[in-house]
Design an enzyme around this catalytic site. Structure first.
Site, PDB file in Angstrom:
ATOM      1  N   ARG A 235       0.832  -1.190   0.000  1.00  0.00           N
ATOM      2  CA  ARG A 235       0.000   0.000   0.000  1.00  0.00           C
ATOM      3  C   ARG A 235       0.869   1.243   0.000  1.00  0.00           C
ATOM      4  O   ARG A 235       1.890   1.315   0.696  1.00  0.00           O
ATOM      5  CB  ARG A 235      -0.920   0.042   1.236  1.00  0.00           C
ATOM      6  CG  ARG A 235      -2.093  -0.925   1.172  1.00  0.00           C
ATOM      7  CD  ARG A 235      -3.126  -0.476   0.148  1.00  0.00           C
ATOM      8  NE  ARG A 235      -4.329  -1.275   0.204  1.00  0.00           N
ATOM      9  CZ  ARG A 235      -4.533  -2.402  -0.481  1.00  0.00           C
ATOM     10  NH1 ARG A 235      -3.562  -2.870  -1.255  1.00  0.00           N
ATOM     11  NH2 ARG A 235      -5.679  -3.053  -0.402  1.00  0.00           N
ATOM     12  N   GLU A 264      -3.190   7.146  -6.203  1.00  0.00           N
ATOM     13  CA  GLU A 264      -3.426   6.237  -7.318  1.00  0.00           C
ATOM     14  C   GLU A 264      -4.729   6.589  -8.033  1.00  0.00           C
ATOM     15  O   GLU A 264      -5.721   6.910  -7.357  1.00  0.00           O
ATOM     16  CB  GLU A 264      -3.482   4.791  -6.815  1.00  0.00           C
ATOM     17  CG  GLU A 264      -2.144   4.297  -6.297  1.00  0.00           C
ATOM     18  CD  GLU A 264      -2.169   2.830  -5.876  1.00  0.00           C
ATOM     19  OE1 GLU A 264      -1.091   2.283  -5.592  1.00  0.00           O
ATOM     20  OE2 GLU A 264      -3.277   2.241  -5.840  1.00  0.00           O
ATOM     21  N   HIS A 283       0.373  -0.536  -9.578  1.00  0.00           N
ATOM     22  CA  HIS A 283      -0.307  -1.355  -8.563  1.00  0.00           C
ATOM     23  C   HIS A 283      -0.874  -2.606  -9.220  1.00  0.00           C
ATOM     24  O   HIS A 283      -2.081  -2.900  -9.116  1.00  0.00           O
ATOM     25  CB  HIS A 283      -1.400  -0.567  -7.856  1.00  0.00           C
ATOM     26  CG  HIS A 283      -1.625  -1.061  -6.450  1.00  0.00           C
ATOM     27  ND1 HIS A 283      -2.104  -0.270  -5.434  1.00  0.00           N
ATOM     28  CD2 HIS A 283      -1.421  -2.281  -5.880  1.00  0.00           C
ATOM     29  CE1 HIS A 283      -2.194  -0.968  -4.314  1.00  0.00           C
ATOM     30  NE2 HIS A 283      -1.779  -2.207  -4.558  1.00  0.00           N
TER      31      HIS A 283
END
Length: 322
Positions: A235, A264, A283
């Site tokens: 994260r 993000e 990601h």
């Protein structure tokens, strides 16, 4: 002839679940009515009657929870719960679980990929390939180096075992005192700076929680070796972006491989895009179909436990966030 109403307790399923996976869920709990809903309107129509909701973390129907008085359990398809922990869900009496562990294997693989690319300066080969240039150069190897892993849950523990196969020394940091297989030395949070100073790679596999946000700031990056690399696969936000950017620009550390970002999607004007010592991925460390199937498997196993009245696994503490 009318069809009699189905009075079995209702399990609602939302998100990227296939028809075959819905059938798998139904086989796991024949005593439950399984309904897949695909729209917000359908969810609003059926949530008040639901006993169980399986959903993506970002799609937990916060505004509808006050009507969900029969809801006993919410399962998140993702491993992390930070996107789901609204005040409404925290206050609701429903038990919360997640698919923790379903992405451990591909995340550990992704971390190793980034570590290998950074240690061997793989972007240099890619640039030469585009230019059709034969440019051998001296590069490093993981053998004999030390990796410090922040967070020793499923992905961190799997990474530890994989790193040992690369003949690395493995250090780990976690709140608990159990040392997983493959970890040579376990560090408490109070000794984070010491672990950073000993590591050639620092890999973040910890969830984003109130305790971990901003865990790595300027003092921590200054404790790292100038030859060390930072890798984040879990994260964003565990590392302070401003401090990380400065560390990379000013040479406090050698470089970074970043899959999980503080913001993000990473904005097009983010300065991280242009750093020559950084490898960015969007990601995207977990595989798609395999990871999702493992998440369904986790839910089905827990659904069987729920039906039988056994304690659930992969519980999330709503207060701590993991």
């Amino acid at each position: 002839m009318t069809t009699p109403p189905d009075d079995r307790p209702l399990v609602l399923v939302t998100g990227p679940v296939t028809v075959d996976q819905v059938h798998q869920i139904a086989r796991a709990a024949p005593s439950r009515q399984i309904r897949r809903v695909t729209t917000r309107a359908e969810l609003a129509e059926h949530l008040a009657a639901a006993e169980v909701l399986a959903t993506p973390a970002e799609e937990v129907p916060t505004a509808l929870l006050r009507h969900a008085r029969r809801l006993r359990w919410v399962h998140l398809w993702a491993a992390g719960a930070d996107a789901a922990l609204s005040p409404e869900l925290v206050e609701h009496s429903a038990t919360l679980t997640s698919s923790k562990g379903h992405g451990a294997v591909p995340l550990a693989e992704h971390a190793l990929m980034l570590m290998l690319m950074l240690s061997r300066d793989a972007p240099r080969w890619l640039r030469a390939q585009r230019l059709r240039r034969w440019e051998p150069f001296a590069h490093g190897e993981l053998n004999g180096l030390t990796v410090g892993i922040i967070g020793l849950g499923n992905s961190g523990s799997d990474l530890a075992r994989k790193a040992k196969a690369f003949h690395m020394t493995v250090l780990g940091m976690r709140r608990g005192t159990v040392r997983p297989d493959g970890v040579d030395e376990l560090f408490p949070v109070s000794r984070l700076g010491e672990m950073l100073s000993l590591s050639d790679f620092v890999v973040v596999t910890a969830p984003r929680t109130p305790e971990t946000v901003g865990l790595l700031g300027e003092p921590e990056f200054r404790r790292m070796r100038r030859t060390a690399h930072f890798v984040c696969i879990s994260r964003g936000g565990v590392a302070d972006d401003a401090a990380l950017l400065r560390a990379l620009r000013e040479g406090w550390i050698a470089g970074a491989g970043i899959d999980a970002h503080g913001v993000e999607p990473l904005p097009p004007d983010s300065p991280f895009w242009d750093l020559p010592n950084v490898i960015l991925t969007p990601h995207n460390g977990t595989s798609r179909s395999e990871t999702r199937q493992r998440g369904v498997d986790v839910f089905c196993q827990n659904l069987g436990r729920h039906v039988e009245g056994h304690p659930l696994v992969n519980l999330i503490d709503k207060q701590t966030g993991y």
